[in-house]
Design a protein around this motif. Structure first.
Motif, PDB file in Angstrom:
ATOM      1  N   LYS A 184     126.654 -20.367  28.123  1.00 10.85           N
ATOM      2  CA  LYS A 184     124.463 -20.155  28.886  1.00 10.85           C
ATOM      3  C   LYS A 184     124.635 -19.873  30.027  1.00 10.85           C
ATOM      4  O   LYS A 184     124.929 -21.382  31.037  1.00 10.85           O
ATOM      5  CB  LYS A 184     123.188 -20.752  27.847  1.00 10.85           C
ATOM      6  CG  LYS A 184     123.597 -22.455  28.432  1.00 10.85           C
ATOM      7  CD  LYS A 184     122.133 -22.247  27.420  1.00 10.85           C
ATOM      8  CE  LYS A 184     121.289 -23.166  28.869  1.00 10.85           C
ATOM      9  NZ  LYS A 184     119.935 -24.060  28.265  1.00 10.85           N
ATOM     10  N   MET A 211     124.195 -11.461  29.870  1.00  9.20           N
ATOM     11  CA  MET A 211     123.431 -12.244  30.917  1.00  9.20           C
ATOM     12  C   MET A 211     123.875 -12.598  32.761  1.00  9.20           C
ATOM     13  O   MET A 211     123.352 -12.743  33.126  1.00  9.20           O
ATOM     14  CB  MET A 211     123.657 -13.925  30.119  1.00  9.20           C
ATOM     15  CG  MET A 211     122.848 -13.906  29.391  1.00  9.20           C
ATOM     16  SD  MET A 211     123.268 -16.553  28.288  1.00  9.20           S
ATOM     17  CE  MET A 211     124.467 -16.125  28.226  1.00  9.20           C
ATOM     18  N   GLU A 328     116.861 -17.420  31.514  1.00 12.99           N
ATOM     19  CA  GLU A 328     117.418 -17.492  30.034  1.00 12.99           C
ATOM     20  C   GLU A 328     115.894 -17.573  29.250  1.00 12.99           C
ATOM     21  O   GLU A 328     114.873 -18.618  29.864  1.00 12.99           O
ATOM     22  CB  GLU A 328     118.444 -18.582  29.755  1.00 12.99           C
ATOM     23  CG  GLU A 328     119.130 -18.275  28.813  1.00 12.99           C
ATOM     24  CD  GLU A 328     119.580 -17.193  28.133  1.00 12.99           C
ATOM     25  OE1 GLU A 328     118.180 -16.322  27.727  1.00 12.99           O
ATOM     26  OE2 GLU A 328     120.754 -17.102  28.141  1.00 12.99           O
ATOM     27  N   ARG A 330     114.798 -19.022  25.394  1.00 10.04           N
ATOM     28  CA  ARG A 330     115.483 -19.388  24.187  1.00 10.04           C
ATOM     29  C   ARG A 330     114.008 -19.595  23.111  1.00 10.04           C
ATOM     30  O   ARG A 330     112.486 -20.484  23.602  1.00 10.04           O
ATOM     31  CB  ARG A 330     115.925 -20.561  23.621  1.00 10.04           C
ATOM     32  CG  ARG A 330     115.489 -21.834  24.417  1.00 10.04           C
ATOM     33  CD  ARG A 330     116.589 -22.733  23.899  1.00 10.04           C
ATOM     34  NE  ARG A 330     116.442 -24.498  24.406  1.00 10.04           N
ATOM     35  CZ  ARG A 330     115.621 -24.846  25.606  1.00 10.04           C
ATOM     36  NH1 ARG A 330     116.283 -23.686  27.170  1.00 10.04           N
ATOM     37  NH2 ARG A 330     115.527 -25.663  26.431  1.00 10.04           N
ATOM     38  N   PRO A 394     115.120 -12.287  29.405  1.00 13.34           N
ATOM     39  CA  PRO A 394     116.149 -12.967  30.379  1.00 13.34           C
ATOM     40  C   PRO A 394     116.335 -11.267  31.624  1.00 13.34           C
ATOM     41  O   PRO A 394     116.432 -10.241  31.280  1.00 13.34           O
ATOM     42  CB  PRO A 394     117.801 -12.707  30.010  1.00 13.34           C
ATOM     43  CG  PRO A 394     117.128 -13.591  28.127  1.00 13.34           C
ATOM     44  CD  PRO A 394     116.122 -12.128  28.526  1.00 13.34           C
TER      45      PRO A 394
END
Length: 634
Positions: A184, A211, A328, A330, A394
């Motif tokens: 990540k 990413m 990022e 989550r 993102p």
């Protein structure tokens, strides 16, 4: 004769690189960047000039700062008065005074220069004035301060990106990651020579290209890691294209120089073919040979990053409301939506209300890259924030707002995608006003076919549009190609290849157009049609007819109606009209209605009377000439 690097000379003289580059420019010496070289004779000349400048500007021992003529240079005077030094030199020359920018000014010269001082400052001594940079300015009015560079590390899988960051951070992240591959995006801060540098580590595996693309969007400097023993690989080219699409300066870190088979010249040649020409070969790209494993060359890389950041003069206003980008995000079972962000401007504080295109929220908790709780984060600071209503995407931009009730997006408009829908090929044919650059990605089944396609496509030329092949490669259309197309607003053309399942899903998600062909002439024809559709149209006015206004009727709720006699051609409903008086165009309008007696008609020919309703015709008078026109594309 030995050569000296510009940045080395600046360090020895204890001056900034930008100042040294300015001195060299004044001497008429052309250098490309802080990494360029100059000969020893020039270096000695510069050293003498700097020492002379310091000697003249230094105050006498045991005295207060100079407040009288004879102890301020022309450069200092211009700086304190916010003037261009060259303009001051020119002004004094016209007054009969020949002075260079490093020469001290006498009383007569200072008196002459008072003409250049703003009237509000006439009563203030030139030596007592505070530089505008030293004055406190309210937020949003240029209260800029230097900020740390945000550096993204890009490159092929297993070329040593994370290991390089380990060497920089003196940690062991790579050993903890599954398979030795970064899973990540992460951000961290390091300090070198008293200056902060923020690093974003991006995944090297193709599955995480999305990413990597987002990492390249928030960066100031891209470090492209290439293994010296393997050279340029497919994902090296992809990473390079992502950095180019983001329009950021690139430093090449040639890693694994300690391994057998390392070939620095081969890497330089391969990257030169891709447009990254080393400085020693006459280009502008910095190449740093190093070994992340042994640590050799790592400090030199950091030094180049700091120097390049200094030349870029990166600044931000910490007094503004914070804005930045999501790296990022989550969903945590205990904490809810969690977002890793980088603050790019302003200062983010606990309790701030944050707005994004897909969600919003209030910053309830904030952690730095080490996991420590912090109360605020200034420009170029990576932090983890908790308190959003939903998980953001993102690459989304965020900003701090004063009232979420007024500015937050409605649920109906909420979209999980930060990208605007892309046009279809039919829409591209019809599109008339757009950018002057058309980005294209080409994939083919073999290298020979790809070379032929590149050659044919480059021959398709339109004067008003620049066709740019952003990336070309051999093999199936991959998710990486789709994501690059999304970031750069490009169209993908495939020849004898098809998108893989992941690429199809990504194309639907990102709205990227993919066109596949089996015949070259069909590909070229479609490309020409798209480019023709992007050409700005040319329009021509055609005179339909003329009429004389004989009577004016002003009808409530209808407007102005001109009782007219058509003298030439014809009058058409909805045609463009000009009101002409004494051969001067008074107003441009449009025919809103057209009547013969009480009947609505579409047109009236010459020799007939009619009632002409005109839009916005308040200045109309009897005797005015009406000229009717149509506008046609040619």
């Amino acid at each position: 004769m030995a050569k000296v690097r510009v940045y080395e000379l600046a360090r020895n003289l204890n001056i900034s690189n930008s100042h040294l580059l300015e001195i060299l420019k004044e001497l008429g010496i052309s250098v490309k960047s802080h990494s360029s070289t100059i000969d020893e004779e020039t270096a000695r000349l510069v050293e003498d000039l700097v020492k002379e400048e310091e000697r003249k500007s230094a105050p006498p021992p045991d005295s207060k700062p100079a407040i009288f003529p004879g102890q301020i240079t022309l450069r200092e005077f211009a700086s304190r008065q916010s003037l261009d030094p060259s303009k001051v030199v020119e002004f004094l020359f016209k007054k009969g005074q020949l002075v260079n920018i490093n020469q001290t000014l006498n009383e007569e010269q200072l008196q002459l220069l008072q003409e250049l001082v703003p009237s509000s400052q006439k009563g203030i001594s030139a030596f007592e004035k505070v530089s505008p940079k030293e004055k406190e300015k309210p937020p949003g009015e240029g209260n800029l301060v230097p900020r740390a560079p945000v550096v993204t590390v890009l490159g092929h899988v297993d070329h040593g990106k994370t290991t390089l960051l380990d060497a920089i951070r003196k940690t062991s992240v790579a050993e903890k990651e599954r398979g030795g591959i970064t899973q990540k995006i992460g951000a961290s801060e390091v300090e070198f020579q008293g200056k902060k540098v923020v690093f974003i580590d991006t995944p090297g595996h193709e599955a995480f290209t999305a990413m990597r693309a987002q990492g390249a969007k928030v960066t100031d400097i891209a470090v492209l890691v290439v293994a010296a023993d393997e050279g340029v690989m497919p994902q090296t080219v992809e990473a390079l294209n992502h950095a180019k699409a983001a329009k950021v300066p690139i430093i090449v870190a040639v890693n694994k120089m300690d391994k057998e088979g390392a070939n620095l010249d081969k890497v330089k040649q391969q990257l030169s073919d891709l447009g990254l020409v080393p400085e020693e070969w006459g280009g502008e790209t910095i190449f740093v040979p190093l070994s992340a494993k042994t640590g050799e060359g790592v400090e030199h890389l950091l030094e180049m990053i700091v120097l390049l950041a200094e030349v870029l003069e990166l600044k931000a206003d910490p007094k503004l409301p914070a804005s930045g980008t999501v790296i990022e995000a989550r969903l945590d079972k205990g904490l809810g939506p969690v977002a890793d962000v980088i603050v790019q401007s302003g200062t983010l504080r606990l309790g701030d209300q944050v707005l994004l295109s897909s969600t919003w929220g209030k910053v309830r908790s904030m952690l730095d890259y080490r996991g420590n709780r912090v109360k605020e984060a200034g420009p170029s600071t990576p932090v983890e924030i908790i308190g959003l209503e939903d998980v953001p995407v993102p690459g989304e931009a965020f900003k701090v707002v004063s009232d979420l009730k007024v500015t937050k997006p409605s649920q109906e408009k909420k979209s999980p995608l930060p990208f605007a829908p892309r046009p279809t090929i039919e829409q591209l044919f019809k599109e008339k006003e757009t950018e002057d650059i058309f980005h294209l990605i080409i994939k083919a089944d073999s290298q020979g076919t790809l070379d032929a396609l590149n050659s044919v496509v480059k021959k398709v030329k339109f004067p008003e549009i620049k066709l740019e092949i952003l990336h070309s490669g051999v093999g199936a259309i991959s998710e990486s190609d789709v994501l690059l197309a999304s970031v750069a607003n490009a169209t993908i053309f495939g020849f004898n290849v098809r998108p893989d399942p992941m690429a199809k899903k990504a194309a639907e998600r990102e709205g990227v157009e993919i066109h596949t062909y089996d015949l070259i002439y069909e590909l070229v024809t479609d490309l020409e049609n798209i480019l023709k559709g992007k050409l700005k149209p040319k329009w021509e006015e055609k005179i339909l007819g003329k009429a004389i206004v004989r009577k004016i009727f002003r009808i409530p709720k209808v407007g102005v109606v001109a009782g007219s006699y058509v003298t030439e051609g014809k009058a058409e409903r909805n045609a463009k009209a000009r009101i002409i008086r004494d051969n001067i165009v008074i107003q441009e309008t449009r025919i809103s209605s057209l009547k013969r007696f009480k009947e609505d008609v579409k047109e009236v020919a010459a020799g007939f009377e009619c009632g002409i309703g005109l839009e916005r015709a308040g200045d109309l008078k009897e005797g005015d000439l009406l000229e009717f026109l149509s506008v046609e594309q040619i």
